[in-house]
Design a protein around this motif. Structure first.
Motif, PDB file in Angstrom:
ATOM      1  N   LYS A 124     -70.191 -34.142 -78.717  1.00 49.13           N
ATOM      2  CA  LYS A 124     -69.030 -35.012 -78.927  1.00 49.13           C
ATOM      3  C   LYS A 124     -68.009 -34.828 -77.816  1.00 49.13           C
ATOM      4  CE  LYS A 124     -65.569 -36.282 -82.395  1.00 49.13           C
ATOM      5  NZ  LYS A 124     -65.056 -36.027 -83.763  1.00 49.13           N
ATOM      6  N   MET A 125     -67.836 -33.577 -77.377  1.00 53.75           N
ATOM      7  CA  MET A 125     -66.846 -33.312 -76.336  1.00 53.75           C
ATOM      8  C   MET A 125     -67.290 -33.865 -74.984  1.00 53.75           C
ATOM      9  SD  MET A 125     -63.854 -32.095 -75.722  1.00 53.75           S
ATOM     10  CE  MET A 125     -63.511 -31.144 -77.212  1.00 53.75           C
ATOM     11  N   ILE A 126     -68.575 -33.714 -74.646  1.00 54.76           N
ATOM     12  CA  ILE A 126     -69.003 -34.196 -73.332  1.00 54.76           C
ATOM     13  C   ILE A 126     -69.232 -35.710 -73.315  1.00 54.76           C
ATOM     14  CG2 ILE A 126     -69.975 -31.969 -72.689  1.00 54.76           C
ATOM     15  CD1 ILE A 126     -72.744 -33.088 -73.175  1.00 54.76           C
ATOM     16  N   GLU A 127     -69.322 -36.323 -74.504  1.00 52.36           N
ATOM     17  CA  GLU A 127     -69.392 -37.785 -74.552  1.00 52.36           C
ATOM     18  C   GLU A 127     -68.068 -38.413 -74.138  1.00 52.36           C
ATOM     19  OE1 GLU A 127     -72.682 -39.076 -77.907  1.00 52.36           O
ATOM     20  OE2 GLU A 127     -70.691 -38.454 -78.592  1.00 52.36           O
ATOM     21  N   GLU A 128     -66.966 -37.789 -74.526  1.00 51.72           N
ATOM     22  CA  GLU A 128     -65.638 -38.295 -74.196  1.00 51.72           C
ATOM     23  C   GLU A 128     -64.807 -37.147 -73.623  1.00 51.72           C
ATOM     24  OE1 GLU A 128     -63.971 -40.137 -77.615  1.00 51.72           O
ATOM     25  OE2 GLU A 128     -65.671 -41.490 -77.920  1.00 51.72           O
ATOM     26  N   PRO A 129     -65.124 -36.723 -72.424  1.00 44.66           N
ATOM     27  CA  PRO A 129     -64.448 -35.541 -71.866  1.00 44.66           C
ATOM     28  C   PRO A 129     -62.997 -35.854 -71.485  1.00 44.66           C
ATOM     29  CG  PRO A 129     -65.832 -36.563 -70.214  1.00 44.66           C
ATOM     30  CD  PRO A 129     -66.109 -37.289 -71.491  1.00 44.66           C
ATOM     31  N   PRO A 130     -62.104 -34.877 -71.685  1.00 50.83           N
ATOM     32  CA  PRO A 130     -60.729 -35.050 -71.216  1.00 50.83           C
ATOM     33  C   PRO A 130     -60.682 -34.949 -69.692  1.00 50.83           C
ATOM     34  CG  PRO A 130     -61.020 -32.873 -72.168  1.00 50.83           C
ATOM     35  CD  PRO A 130     -62.293 -33.627 -72.411  1.00 50.83           C
ATOM     36  N   PRO A 131     -59.589 -35.373 -69.082  1.00 51.90           N
ATOM     37  CA  PRO A 131     -59.486 -35.304 -67.621  1.00 51.90           C
ATOM     38  C   PRO A 131     -59.588 -33.869 -67.107  1.00 51.90           C
ATOM     39  CG  PRO A 131     -57.760 -36.702 -68.554  1.00 51.90           C
ATOM     40  CD  PRO A 131     -58.412 -36.003 -69.700  1.00 51.90           C
ATOM     41  N   ARG A 132     -60.194 -33.713 -65.945  1.00 53.16           N
ATOM     42  CA  ARG A 132     -60.311 -32.436 -65.244  1.00 53.16           C
ATOM     43  C   ARG A 132     -60.893 -31.343 -66.147  1.00 53.16           C
ATOM     44  NH1 ARG A 132     -58.204 -32.491 -60.334  1.00 53.16           N
ATOM     45  NH2 ARG A 132     -57.846 -30.260 -60.177  1.00 53.16           N
ATOM     46  N   ALA A 133     -61.916 -31.747 -66.894  1.00 55.57           N
ATOM     47  CA  ALA A 133     -62.664 -30.812 -67.735  1.00 55.57           C
ATOM     48  C   ALA A 133     -64.083 -30.699 -67.198  1.00 55.57           C
ATOM     49  CB  ALA A 133     -62.676 -31.281 -69.187  1.00 55.57           C
ATOM     50  N   THR A 150     -52.838 -28.660 -73.036  1.00 55.36           N
ATOM     51  CA  THR A 150     -52.494 -29.010 -71.665  1.00 55.36           C
ATOM     52  C   THR A 150     -52.980 -27.913 -70.732  1.00 55.36           C
ATOM     53  OG1 THR A 150     -50.552 -30.204 -72.400  1.00 55.36           O
ATOM     54  CG2 THR A 150     -50.618 -29.573 -70.088  1.00 55.36           C
ATOM     55  N   ALA A 151     -53.635 -28.291 -69.653  1.00 62.69           N
ATOM     56  CA  ALA A 151     -54.130 -27.298 -68.698  1.00 62.69           C
ATOM     57  C   ALA A 151     -52.980 -26.541 -68.081  1.00 62.69           C
ATOM     58  CB  ALA A 151     -54.943 -27.985 -67.603  1.00 62.69           C
ATOM     59  N   GLY A 152     -53.163 -25.226 -67.967  1.00 63.29           N
ATOM     60  CA  GLY A 152     -52.142 -24.392 -67.358  1.00 63.29           C
ATOM     61  C   GLY A 152     -52.552 -23.940 -65.975  1.00 63.29           C
ATOM     62  N   GLY A 153     -51.639 -23.391 -65.234  1.00 67.61           N
ATOM     63  CA  GLY A 153     -51.950 -22.883 -63.903  1.00 67.61           C
ATOM     64  C   GLY A 153     -51.912 -23.984 -62.873  1.00 67.61           C
ATOM     65  N   GLU A 154     -52.141 -23.602 -61.623  1.00 68.62           N
ATOM     66  CA  GLU A 154     -52.011 -24.543 -60.515  1.00 68.62           C
ATOM     67  C   GLU A 154     -53.270 -25.357 -60.277  1.00 68.62           C
ATOM     68  OE1 GLU A 154     -49.290 -25.164 -58.958  1.00 68.62           O
ATOM     69  OE2 GLU A 154     -48.091 -23.603 -59.902  1.00 68.62           O
ATOM     70  N   GLY A 155     -54.444 -24.812 -60.662  1.00 66.45           N
ATOM     71  CA  GLY A 155     -55.683 -25.518 -60.374  1.00 66.45           C
ATOM     72  C   GLY A 155     -55.855 -26.756 -61.228  1.00 66.45           C
ATOM     73  N   GLY A 156     -55.504 -26.657 -62.506  1.00 62.01           N
ATOM     74  CA  GLY A 156     -55.572 -27.812 -63.384  1.00 62.01           C
ATOM     75  C   GLY A 156     -56.914 -28.073 -64.013  1.00 62.01           C
ATOM     76  N   TRP A 157     -57.995 -27.467 -63.517  1.00 58.36           N
ATOM     77  CA  TRP A 157     -59.314 -27.632 -64.123  1.00 58.36           C
ATOM     78  C   TRP A 157     -59.417 -26.768 -65.372  1.00 58.36           C
ATOM     79  CZ3 TRP A 157     -62.556 -31.324 -62.603  1.00 58.36           C
ATOM     80  CH2 TRP A 157     -62.476 -31.807 -61.305  1.00 58.36           C
ATOM     81  N   ARG A 158     -60.058 -27.305 -66.388  1.00 63.94           N
ATOM     82  CA  ARG A 158     -60.409 -26.518 -67.569  1.00 63.94           C
ATOM     83  C   ARG A 158     -61.928 -26.436 -67.632  1.00 63.94           C
ATOM     84  NH1 ARG A 158     -56.890 -29.784 -71.829  1.00 63.94           N
ATOM     85  NH2 ARG A 158     -57.318 -31.400 -70.267  1.00 63.94           N
ATOM     86  N   VAL A 159     -62.445 -25.239 -67.836  1.00 65.68           N
ATOM     87  CA  VAL A 159     -63.886 -24.985 -67.698  1.00 65.68           C
ATOM     88  C   VAL A 159     -64.428 -24.364 -68.973  1.00 65.68           C
ATOM     89  CG1 VAL A 159     -65.673 -23.849 -66.334  1.00 65.68           C
ATOM     90  CG2 VAL A 159     -63.553 -24.602 -65.220  1.00 65.68           C
TER      91      VAL A 159
END
Length: 362
Positions: free
Chosen positions: A172-181, A144-153
Motif C-alpha cells: 500500500k505504501m509503495i503504491e502511493e509513495p510520499p515525496p522523497r521516499a 515531515t522529513a527532518g534534516g537537510e537531505g530530505g530523503w526518507r528511507v
C-alpha cells in the motif's frame, strides 16, 4: 573515528538481537565497504545524479552476498546532509561522518529498518515481521522529513520475513509513495514475492561474490573476529558459493562437521545409513541448532541442484522427481519454521524424499 571508538559504537548499537546476527561479524549497517557489486552501486549513483531515483528498489540475490550492505550504503548517502558529502558522485562516506554513525546505530530520524528483532524479554526472534511492526515502521512516511537531505528511507531486510498482512502494508505504501521516499527491499528469492510488489520496484539482481572477494571481506572483519587458519579459509571460500555468510558458517568446526556428515550421507543415496541420519536429526533438533539445520538443508538443496545439472541429458520425466523432492523439502522447512515444529521429522523426511527420488518412486 578511531578503530577502538568504532568498535565501541558497534557494540553499543547491539542492544537487541536481529535476524541474521553472526557472532563477532559487523552487521550490514556497520560495514562501510562493499565488494563485488560496482554495477549495482553505479545504478543507484547514476539515478541519483540524474534526478531519476525510483521510489522502490528490489535488491535480489542469494543470502550473504552483500544486498543489505548495499542498501545501507545507499541509505547513508540519501540521509546525509548534502553540504557534508565528500563528493557529489558515488556512495562512499567517511566512517566518522555523522550519517554513517547514525545509520550504524539506526538513530537517524529519516531512516527506518523493517526487520525481525527480538522483543525485550523474549527468548527467541519472531518468525515473521508482523503487520504491527510494519505499520510502526512505515509511520515514518506520515511525518515531515527532518534534516537537510530530505530523503526518507525504509530498508526491508528481508522481504521473505514479511507475513501476508505486513507485505500488504508495504504494498500500500509503495503504491502511493510520499515525496522523497525510498524503499530498499532486500530479497533472497524475489520470484516468491507478491507480483504487485515486484511490479512497482526497480529490480537489481546481485551475483554471488568471487572466492577472492569472499576472502577479502572476511579478512577485513575487525576484532573480535578471530584469526582464520589458511586451510579452513580455503575450504570455506571454495564451498560457500559466493556467500560470505555461508563461508563464515563453514569456518565454525560444528558447522563444518555437519556439512561433512550431510555430504557423506548424500553419497550413500538412495540407501544412506539410516542410523546416522537419525543421529544427525537428533543433533539438528536442539534448541540452538538452527544455524546447523540451515547448513544441512542448504547441503540437501545443493545436492539436488547438482544432480539436476549432472543429469540434464536424461529428459524432463527423469528429472521431475528431483524437482519435486526439492520443493517438498523446502515446503516442509518453511512449515517447520512458521509453526516451530520438531526438526527431527523434517530431517528424516528430507532424506526419505531424496531416497525415493533416487529410486524413481516419486
Amino acid at each position: 573515528m578511531r578503530p577502538d571508538s568504532a568498535r565501541a559504537a558497534r557494540e553499543a548499537a547491539r542492544t537487541e538481537a536481529e535476524a541474521g546476527d553472526i557472532a563477532h561479524v559487523p552487521r550490514p549497517r556497520e560495514q562501510m565497504r562493499l565488494l563485488g557489486h560496482a554495477q549495482a552501486e553505479a545504478a543507484f549513483a547514476g539515478a541519483l545524479a540524474a534526478g531519476r531515483l525510483h521510489h522502490a528498489w528490489l535488491i535480489g540475490g542469494p543470502q550473504g552476498i552483500g544486498k543489505a550492505t548495499l542498501a545501507y550504503r545507499v541509505a547513508r548517502r540519501l540521509v546525509a546532509d548534502p553540504r557534508t558529502l565528500p563528493s557529489p558522485e558515488g556512495l562512499d562516506l567517511p566512517e566518522d561522518h555523522p550519517a554513517a554513525r547514525q545509520v550504524a546505530a539506526l538513530s537517524h530520524p529519516n531512516l527506518v529498518a523493517l526487520r525481525r528483532v527480538q522483543a525485550p524479554g523474549a527468548k527467541t526472534l519472531p518468525t515473521r515481521i508482523s503487520v504491527d511492526a510494519a505499520r510502526e515502521a512505515l509511520a515514518l512516511f506520515g511525518a515531515t522529513a527532518g534534516g537537510e537531505g530530505g530523503w526518507r528511507v525504509c530498508i526491508v531486510d528481508s522481504a521473505e520475513d514479511l507475513n501476508a498482512n505486513s507485505a500488504n502494508a508495504l504494498l500500500k505504501m509503495i503504491e502511493e509513495p510520499p515525496p522523497r521516499a525510498i524503499f530498499l527491499i532486500v530479497s533472497h528469492a524475489p520470484g516468491r514475492l507478491l507480483p504487485t510488489i515486484r511490479s512497482r520496484c526497480r529490480a537489481l539482481a546481485l551475483r554471488p561474490l568471487a572466492e577472492a572477494q569472499v576472502r577479502a571481506v572476511i579478512e577485513g572483519f575487525p576484532p573480535p573476529f578471530p584469526p582464520v587458519d589458511a586451510t579452513a579459509m580455503a575450504r570455506a571460500v571454495s564451498l560457500c558459493e559466493g556467500s560470505v555468510v555461508r563461508a563464515v558458517a563453514l569456518l565454525d568446526p560444528a558447522t563444518a562437521a555437519v556439512e561433512a556428515e550431510v555430504s557423506a550421507l548424500l553419497a550413500g543415496l538412495p540407501e544412506p545409513d539410516w542410523q546416522r541420519v537419525l543421529k544427525l536429526a537428533e543433533t539438528l533438533a536442539g534448541r540452538d541448532a538452527e544455524p546447523l539445520l540451515a547448513t544441512a538443508l542448504d547441503g540437501l538443496q545443493r545436492h539436488v541442484a547438482a544432480e539436476i545439472d549432472r543429469r540434464q541429458g536424461e529428459g524432463p520425466a527423469r528429472l521431475l522427481p528431483l524437482v519435486e523432492a526439492a520443493e517438498r523439502i523446502a515446503a516442509s522447512a518453511r512449515e517447520a519454521a512458521i509453526y516451530n515444529l520438531d526438526r527431527r521429522p523434517l530431517v528424516l523426511s528430507a532424506f526419505q524424499v531424496l531416497a525415493q527420488a533416487g529410486r524413481g518412486e516419486i
